[in-house]
Design a protein around this motif. Structure first.
Motif, PDB file in Angstrom:
ATOM      1  N   THR A 118       0.716  -1.197  -0.036  1.00  0.00           N
ATOM      2  CA  THR A 118      -0.128   0.101   0.103  1.00  0.00           C
ATOM      3  C   THR A 118       0.684   1.206  -0.050  1.00  0.00           C
ATOM      4  N   ASN A 119       0.337   2.417  -0.607  1.00  0.00           N
ATOM      5  CA  ASN A 119       0.976   3.671  -0.401  1.00  0.00           C
ATOM      6  C   ASN A 119      -0.024   4.419   0.579  1.00  0.00           C
ATOM      7  N   SER A 120      -0.779   3.844   1.513  1.00  0.00           N
ATOM      8  CA  SER A 120      -1.456   4.559   2.510  1.00  0.00           C
ATOM      9  C   SER A 120      -0.909   4.587   3.867  1.00  0.00           C
ATOM     10  N   ASN A 121      -1.295   5.683   4.606  1.00  0.00           N
ATOM     11  CA  ASN A 121      -0.719   6.163   5.573  1.00  0.00           C
ATOM     12  C   ASN A 121      -1.419   5.410   6.843  1.00  0.00           C
ATOM     13  N   PHE A 122      -2.117   4.440   6.475  1.00  0.00           N
ATOM     14  CA  PHE A 122      -3.237   3.672   7.610  1.00  0.00           C
ATOM     15  C   PHE A 122      -2.421   3.134   8.663  1.00  0.00           C
ATOM     16  N   GLN A 123      -1.229   2.508   8.408  1.00  0.00           N
ATOM     17  CA  GLN A 123      -0.472   1.904   9.370  1.00  0.00           C
ATOM     18  C   GLN A 123       0.402   2.898  10.117  1.00  0.00           C
ATOM     19  N   SER A 124       0.253   4.056  10.133  1.00  0.00           N
ATOM     20  CA  SER A 124       1.018   5.031  10.904  1.00  0.00           C
ATOM     21  C   SER A 124       0.412   4.948  12.391  1.00  0.00           C
ATOM     22  N   GLN A 125      -0.786   4.731  12.507  1.00  0.00           N
ATOM     23  CA  GLN A 125      -1.486   4.476  13.844  1.00  0.00           C
ATOM     24  C   GLN A 125      -1.087   3.603  14.860  1.00  0.00           C
ATOM     25  N   TYR A 126      -0.247   2.554  14.363  1.00  0.00           N
ATOM     26  CA  TYR A 126       0.365   1.613  15.071  1.00  0.00           C
ATOM     27  C   TYR A 126       1.845   1.675  15.603  1.00  0.00           C
ATOM     28  N   SER A 127       2.366   2.942  15.118  1.00  0.00           N
ATOM     29  CA  SER A 127       3.587   3.523  15.629  1.00  0.00           C
ATOM     30  C   SER A 127       4.866   2.314  15.405  1.00  0.00           C
ATOM     31  N   LEU A 128       4.838   1.784  14.211  1.00  0.00           N
ATOM     32  CA  LEU A 128       5.561   0.651  14.226  1.00  0.00           C
ATOM     33  C   LEU A 128       7.198   1.063  13.933  1.00  0.00           C
ATOM     34  N   PRO A 129       7.979   0.181  14.434  1.00  0.00           N
ATOM     35  CA  PRO A 129       9.508   0.447  14.240  1.00  0.00           C
ATOM     36  C   PRO A 129       9.948  -0.106  12.813  1.00  0.00           C
ATOM     37  N   GLY A 130       8.978  -0.004  11.792  1.00  0.00           N
ATOM     38  CA  GLY A 130       9.318  -0.685  10.457  1.00  0.00           C
ATOM     39  C   GLY A 130       8.287  -0.592   9.625  1.00  0.00           C
ATOM     40  N   ILE A 131       8.003  -1.507   8.444  1.00  0.00           N
ATOM     41  CA  ILE A 131       7.119  -1.351   7.822  1.00  0.00           C
ATOM     42  C   ILE A 131       6.433  -2.821   7.654  1.00  0.00           C
ATOM     43  N   TYR A 132       4.926  -2.774   8.130  1.00  0.00           N
ATOM     44  CA  TYR A 132       4.139  -4.014   8.105  1.00  0.00           C
ATOM     45  C   TYR A 132       3.737  -4.537   6.911  1.00  0.00           C
ATOM     46  N   SER A 133       3.527  -5.581   6.681  1.00  0.00           N
ATOM     47  CA  SER A 133       2.891  -6.526   5.445  1.00  0.00           C
ATOM     48  C   SER A 133       1.680  -6.933   5.642  1.00  0.00           C
ATOM     49  N   PRO A 134       0.724  -6.043   5.146  1.00  0.00           N
ATOM     50  CA  PRO A 134      -0.757  -6.510   5.347  1.00  0.00           C
ATOM     51  C   PRO A 134      -1.064  -7.836   4.581  1.00  0.00           C
TER      52      PRO A 134
END
Ligand code: HPA
Length: 235
Positions: A114-130
């Motif tokens: 995704t190019n979405s910012n949706f995962q920013s809510q989780y404040s992850l220390p990296g990039i999540y793979s939905p």
């Protein structure tokens, strides 16, 4: 219970544990009218029509989510957290990124880049793979095989942008093997993963960014039945 801001249901048990989620509310109505018995409409708020009925004796719901990740993010969150929905199956359309994908081919999103910012809510220390639920994914593939319906399974792109200023940017995703673009799966997969429930996205190719072919809305209505029948069997 008090209804949520976007779904007017005030009781548990009205919405089934398994729900099909087309983007278009009129497609939700079409699915309910065409495939389900004993149908009850449970939502009209914002015309996000929702219905519960039975398919081959099993209780199942269907509801329109609207377009885009903010919209499916709201509906899937409320369905999961307020109404106890456990299996969320998006049935949608997509634009093909690969030459071997033809109009009306069925794609199952194993993962949703995704190019979405949706995962920013989780404040992850990296990039999540939905990622899709393996349980639903493996079941859907088995159902397709039993029906001799060919499916392509792989990574899809959930994009925030339909009319991209950079007309060529999709090719960079295509180079990484992304099969096709749609606009909802990544948010659905993240909401489901966060809540430990199951989600899957099944798509039919409605246009091709490679060949520039497009389908008409009437053709789409008819051809989408093969995808619908796989999704309904997941109930
Ligand atoms: N882009 C984004 N979403 C889509 C497309 C597309 O080309 N086709 C169907 N859904």
């Amino acid at each position: 219970m008090i209804p949520t801001p976007h779904i007017q249901v005030d009781q548990q048990g009205i919405i089934a544990e398994t729900i099909l989620l087309p983007g278009d509310p009129l497609r939700a109505k079409f699915i309910a009218d065409t495939y389900l018995d004993d149908v009850v409409q449970f939502n009209t708020v914002r015309n996000a029509f929702g219905y519960t009925g039975t398919y081959k004796g099993k209780k199942i719901s269907v509801m329109g989510t609207g377009m885009g990740m903010p919209s499916i993010g709201i509906y899937s969150y409320e369905l999961i957290h307020f109404y106890g929905v456990k299996n969320l199956i998006r049935v949608g359309s997509c634009g093909a990124f690969q030459e071997d994908l033809k109009l009306y081919d069925i794609i199952i999103g194993m993962a949703a880049s995704t190019n979405s910012n949706f995962q920013s809510q989780y404040s992850l220390p990296g990039i999540y793979s939905p990622t899709a639920s393996w349980e639903l994914l493996s079941k859907a593939v088995a159902i397709a095989n039993a029906k001799s319906t060919p499916v392509h399974v792989g990574n899809i792109l959930s994009s925030d942008i339909f009319y991209d200023d950079d007309r060529e940017s999709w090719k960079k995703w295509a180079n990484l093997g992304i099969l096709a673009v749609e606009m909802e799966a990544a948010a659905l997969y993240m909401n489901a993963a966060r809540a430990k429930v199951n989600a899957l996205c099944i798509l039919t190719v409605s246009d091709s960014l490679v060949s520039h072919q497009v389908t008409t809305s009437e053709e789409r209505q008819k051809s989408f039945t093969k995808m619908m029948e796989i999704a309904l069997e997941l109930a």
